[in-house]
Design a protein around this motif. Structure first.
Motif, PDB file in Angstrom:
ATOM      1  N   SER A   1      -0.341  14.581  13.485  1.00  0.00           N
ATOM      2  CA  SER A   1      -0.022  14.958  14.867  1.00  0.00           C
ATOM      3  C   SER A   1       0.398  13.719  15.658  1.00  0.00           C
ATOM      4  N   ASP A   2       0.994  13.942  16.824  1.00  0.00           N
ATOM      5  CA  ASP A   2       1.377  12.812  17.689  1.00  0.00           C
ATOM      6  C   ASP A   2       0.153  11.989  18.068  1.00  0.00           C
ATOM      7  N   GLU A   3      -0.965  12.676  18.315  1.00  0.00           N
ATOM      8  CA  GLU A   3      -2.208  11.986  18.696  1.00  0.00           C
ATOM      9  C   GLU A   3      -2.672  11.066  17.564  1.00  0.00           C
ATOM     10  N   GLN A   4      -2.575  11.548  16.337  1.00  0.00           N
ATOM     11  CA  GLN A   4      -2.985  10.734  15.190  1.00  0.00           C
ATOM     12  C   GLN A   4      -2.055   9.533  15.005  1.00  0.00           C
ATOM     13  N   LYS A   5      -0.745   9.742  15.251  1.00  0.00           N
ATOM     14  CA  LYS A   5       0.207   8.628  15.135  1.00  0.00           C
ATOM     15  C   LYS A   5      -0.041   7.574  16.217  1.00  0.00           C
ATOM     16  N   GLN A   6      -0.397   8.025  17.423  1.00  0.00           N
ATOM     17  CA  GLN A   6      -0.751   7.079  18.494  1.00  0.00           C
ATOM     18  C   GLN A   6      -1.954   6.232  18.076  1.00  0.00           C
ATOM     19  N   TYR A   7      -2.908   6.902  17.415  1.00  0.00           N
ATOM     20  CA  TYR A   7      -4.098   6.176  16.955  1.00  0.00           C
ATOM     21  C   TYR A   7      -3.715   5.101  15.935  1.00  0.00           C
TER      22      TYR A   7
ATOM     23  N   LEU B   1     -10.974   7.249  -6.000  1.00  0.00           N
ATOM     24  CA  LEU B   1     -10.188   6.527  -5.001  1.00  0.00           C
ATOM     25  C   LEU B   1      -8.796   6.269  -5.585  1.00  0.00           C
ATOM     26  N   VAL B   2      -7.828   7.111  -5.208  1.00  0.00           N
ATOM     27  CA  VAL B   2      -6.456   6.930  -5.681  1.00  0.00           C
ATOM     28  C   VAL B   2      -5.620   6.460  -4.499  1.00  0.00           C
ATOM     29  N   ILE B   3      -5.248   5.185  -4.519  1.00  0.00           N
ATOM     30  CA  ILE B   3      -4.496   4.604  -3.403  1.00  0.00           C
ATOM     31  C   ILE B   3      -2.998   4.692  -3.706  1.00  0.00           C
ATOM     32  N   TYR B   4      -2.245   5.212  -2.756  1.00  0.00           N
ATOM     33  CA  TYR B   4      -0.788   5.328  -2.904  1.00  0.00           C
ATOM     34  C   TYR B   4      -0.156   3.986  -2.516  1.00  0.00           C
ATOM     35  N   PHE B   5       0.117   3.154  -3.513  1.00  0.00           N
ATOM     36  CA  PHE B   5       0.699   1.841  -3.237  1.00  0.00           C
ATOM     37  C   PHE B   5       2.225   1.908  -3.112  1.00  0.00           C
ATOM     38  N   ASP B   6       2.858   2.725  -3.955  1.00  0.00           N
ATOM     39  CA  ASP B   6       4.323   2.691  -4.061  1.00  0.00           C
ATOM     40  C   ASP B   6       5.038   3.640  -3.111  1.00  0.00           C
ATOM     41  N   ASN B   7       4.348   4.651  -2.658  1.00  0.00           N
ATOM     42  CA  ASN B   7       4.999   5.599  -1.755  1.00  0.00           C
ATOM     43  C   ASN B   7       3.980   6.194  -0.783  1.00  0.00           C
ATOM     44  N   ILE B   8       4.498   6.711   0.324  1.00  0.00           N
ATOM     45  CA  ILE B   8       3.628   7.328   1.334  1.00  0.00           C
ATOM     46  C   ILE B   8       3.273   8.736   0.864  1.00  0.00           C
ATOM     47  N   PRO B   9       1.985   9.109   0.895  1.00  0.00           N
ATOM     48  CA  PRO B   9       1.600  10.470   0.481  1.00  0.00           C
ATOM     49  C   PRO B   9       2.278  11.523   1.360  1.00  0.00           C
ATOM     50  N   GLU B  10       2.599  12.661   0.764  1.00  0.00           N
ATOM     51  CA  GLU B  10       3.233  13.749   1.517  1.00  0.00           C
ATOM     52  C   GLU B  10       2.360  14.215   2.676  1.00  0.00           C
TER      53      GLU B  10
ATOM     54  N   ALA C   1      -6.320  10.642   9.592  1.00  0.00           N
ATOM     55  CA  ALA C   1      -4.956  10.086   9.602  1.00  0.00           C
ATOM     56  C   ALA C   1      -4.864   8.880   8.670  1.00  0.00           C
ATOM     57  N   ILE C   2      -5.932   8.081   8.623  1.00  0.00           N
ATOM     58  CA  ILE C   2      -5.961   6.917   7.720  1.00  0.00           C
ATOM     59  C   ILE C   2      -5.973   7.379   6.268  1.00  0.00           C
ATOM     60  N   TYR C   3      -6.866   8.336   5.972  1.00  0.00           N
ATOM     61  CA  TYR C   3      -6.997   8.790   4.582  1.00  0.00           C
ATOM     62  C   TYR C   3      -5.726   9.487   4.103  1.00  0.00           C
ATOM     63  N   TYR C   4      -5.107  10.296   4.980  1.00  0.00           N
ATOM     64  CA  TYR C   4      -3.844  10.953   4.609  1.00  0.00           C
ATOM     65  C   TYR C   4      -2.760   9.910   4.319  1.00  0.00           C
ATOM     66  N   SER C   5      -2.793   8.799   5.027  1.00  0.00           N
ATOM     67  CA  SER C   5      -1.741   7.780   4.908  1.00  0.00           C
ATOM     68  C   SER C   5      -1.890   6.896   3.678  1.00  0.00           C
TER      69      SER C   5
ATOM     70  N   ALA D   1     -13.457   3.739   5.964  1.00  0.00           N
ATOM     71  CA  ALA D   1     -12.078   3.247   6.020  1.00  0.00           C
ATOM     72  C   ALA D   1     -12.010   1.731   6.208  1.00  0.00           C
ATOM     73  N   GLY D   2     -12.957   1.171   6.970  1.00  0.00           N
ATOM     74  CA  GLY D   2     -12.962  -0.279   7.161  1.00  0.00           C
ATOM     75  C   GLY D   2     -13.148  -1.013   5.848  1.00  0.00           C
ATOM     76  N   TYR D   3     -14.046  -0.500   5.015  1.00  0.00           N
ATOM     77  CA  TYR D   3     -14.286  -1.132   3.714  1.00  0.00           C
ATOM     78  C   TYR D   3     -13.120  -0.875   2.770  1.00  0.00           C
ATOM     79  N   LEU D   4     -12.490   0.299   2.897  1.00  0.00           N
ATOM     80  CA  LEU D   4     -11.291   0.579   2.106  1.00  0.00           C
ATOM     81  C   LEU D   4     -10.212  -0.460   2.414  1.00  0.00           C
TER      82      LEU D   4
END
Length: 523
Positions: free
Chosen positions: A442-448, A427-436, A488-492, A502-505
């Protein structure tokens, strides 16, 4: 009825349960299955009030037939074909090769609460205790040849005798062939072409077969051991138990030459690692010591007992296997604890007996079963007060014994992360920057993610179950598939497609950080 208790119920005599091992290298975890199966037979017989002993033989007169990959090939290759007890130890902590590797395995015995009486074949040969059997089988060589031919379809020459001399010239036992016996000495040849992995020296002559000068072939030796030690019960792996296999040959020799009934036997299956049978000398799979260093003793015993002996265990110390093992154990322990609240004297049925026999002592002592997968995740969250987080998540006040077991699990989780976890499982969480990876949403994922942020702002309890519900609620509100939404959550946050729930994350993370990251990703 549990399988071991069925065996115990059918016993009407004093029993001696026996198992054995050739210490050809680091003992793999697959060998623990045989040890635990025989140990549980012994315990079941004791529990049923039957007189019983448990012995374990070390077949250290077998030849070194390959050099394990983790040893110095140049140092040990000259000893190929030697009895294992005549090969030098890999270090100064043991007198020889066999005791070096067996010593490591016996530490695992102690760790698992296995109390067997250990004996070494070198002692049975050198003390002369096997002399009468050597004489018997040499005098009945024709009977032994007939068994090999009739049972396993293996033809032996008319002048083949069931004995292997330790060559007095080169020290090898794997290359010698005995072709005569005069009642006190055998005639042998150390054949250059005896095997395809080591050459004999060509020496030949007459020599006494007694007092440790050689050994019986192991199928014949097996029979001699049964009679000398007094074995009445000995299981064997599937490879030895097939029709016409080693066990059938040994059983037939026992009846034909000794005119005795062979010990009780039932086959058990292998432990596979990713579908591959384990091997001590080839180094395939995890060693017994490695698994004892990773798992608490009750869990390692339970791994062997939750599956019927005739069913394959496919084991690999990955995230899914380890967390499922703990989950299965926890479910049974919690079931027992609930029954104990209702009635102090819980009746142990077939479901609970694997849990009972997994204990080191004859008592099941319940405790708070803090989820191992949660611990694995919590350990990877920076700047987290682990003790405070555990206390917050526990559903009850934790006792000293609860903490003892939780600390044991923390040690398991740490070791698993250090030694076994793949990068994908960490579990490597990107705290300092948004992962590439978040730039490709997608737009659908951003709406979510936008809808999810709205729901999370309104959420009163920042806890795993509530957060998990909020995640699914957002998918239903938008009519979007979870298989599209959740990546979309995991990529972010993790920079990859999958991760823990993801809820527990989110529950491990600060609420403001989560909301800010969702806003930044959507922008």
């Amino acid at each position: 009825m549990f399988w071991a208790d069925k065996i115990a119920a059918s016993s009407h005599q004093e029993e001696l349960v026996n198992d054995s091992k050739t210490p050809s290298g680091r003992v793999h975890v697959g060998s623990v299955r045989g040890v635990i199966i025989h140990d549980v037979m012994y315990r079941a017989l004791k529990r049923a009030g039957k007189p019983v002993k448990f012995t374990y033989g070390v077949d250290d007169y077998d030849a070194l037939d390959t050099v394990p990959h983790y040893l110095d090939k140049e140092k040990f290759s000259p000893y190929l074909g030697y009895p294992l007890c005549n090969v030098p130890s890999p270090d100064e902590n043991a007198p020889d090769y066999a005791k070096y590797f067996m010593g490591e395995f016996l530490e695992v015995f102690e760790y698992l609460g296995v109390k067997a009486e250990i004996y070494y074949l070198r002692d049975l040969y050198r003390s002369g205790k096997l002399n009468p059997y050597i004489d018997k089988f040499l005098n009945h060589a024709q009977d032994v040849r007939e068994v090999y031919r009739d049972v396993s379809k293996a033809d032996r020459a008319d002048n083949w005798y069931p004995f292997q001399v330790i060559c007095p010239n080169c020290g090898k036992i794997a290359t010698t062939n005995v072709t005569d016996y005069n009642g006190s000495e055998v005639f042998f040849t150390c054949k250059e072409d005896a095997t395809d992995w080591v050459k004999g020296c060509g020496h030949q002559g007459w020599i006494s077969p007694f007092d440790g000068n050689g050994k019986l072939p192991w199928k014949v030796e097996w029979v001699a051991k049964w009679d000398l030690v007094g074995v009445t019960m000995e299981m064997a792996g599937k490879d030895h138990s097939q029709k016409g296999g080693s066990r059938d040959v040994a059983n037939a020799i026992c009846r034909k030459v000794l005119h005795k009934k062979p010990p009780f036997h039932s086959p058990y299956e292998f432990i596979l690692v990713n579908g591959t049978k384990m091997s001590s000398s080839k180094g395939v799979g995890s060693s017994a010591k490695d698994m004892a260093d990773l798992l608490p003793p009750e869990l390692l015993r339970f791994l062997m007992l939750r599956t019927q002996p005739k069913t394959v265990i496919n084991f690999a110390p990955n995230y899914e296997t380890i967390t499922r093992l703990f989950r299965d154990y926890d479910n049974l322990l919690n079931q027992y604890a609930q029954l104990q609240k209702e009635n102090e004297n819980v009746e142990l049925d077939r479901t609970l007996l694997p849990l009972f026999y997994a204990q080191l002592e004859e008592e099941i002592k319940p405790y708070y079963t803090f989820d191992i997968s949660t611990l694995i995740s919590l350990l990877q969250v920076p700047h987290l007060d682990l003790k405070a987080e555990i206390e917050k998540r526990a559903e009850t006040e934790l006792t000293d014994y609860d903490w003892e077991k939780i600390n044991e699990r923390i040690a398991v989780a740490k070791k698993w992360l250090e030694d076994y976890a793949d990068e994908e499982e960490k579990l490597v969480i990107y705290f300092d920057n948004i992962p590439e990876t978040a730039s490709g949403l997608s737009d659908e994922q951003k709406q979510y993610l936008t809808k999810l942020k709205e729901n999370l702002i309104a959420l009163e309890k920042w806890e795993g179950e509530e957060l998990q519900t909020a995640l699914f609620t957002a998918t239903k509100q938008l009519g979007i598939s979870p298989s599209v939404a959740f990546p979309a959550i995991y990529y972010s946050f993790l920079g990859k497609e999958r991760g823990p729930k993801a809820g527990y994350l989110f529950s491990y993370l600060n609420k403001d950080f989560v909301l800010k990251r969702l806003e930044e990703v959507v922008k």
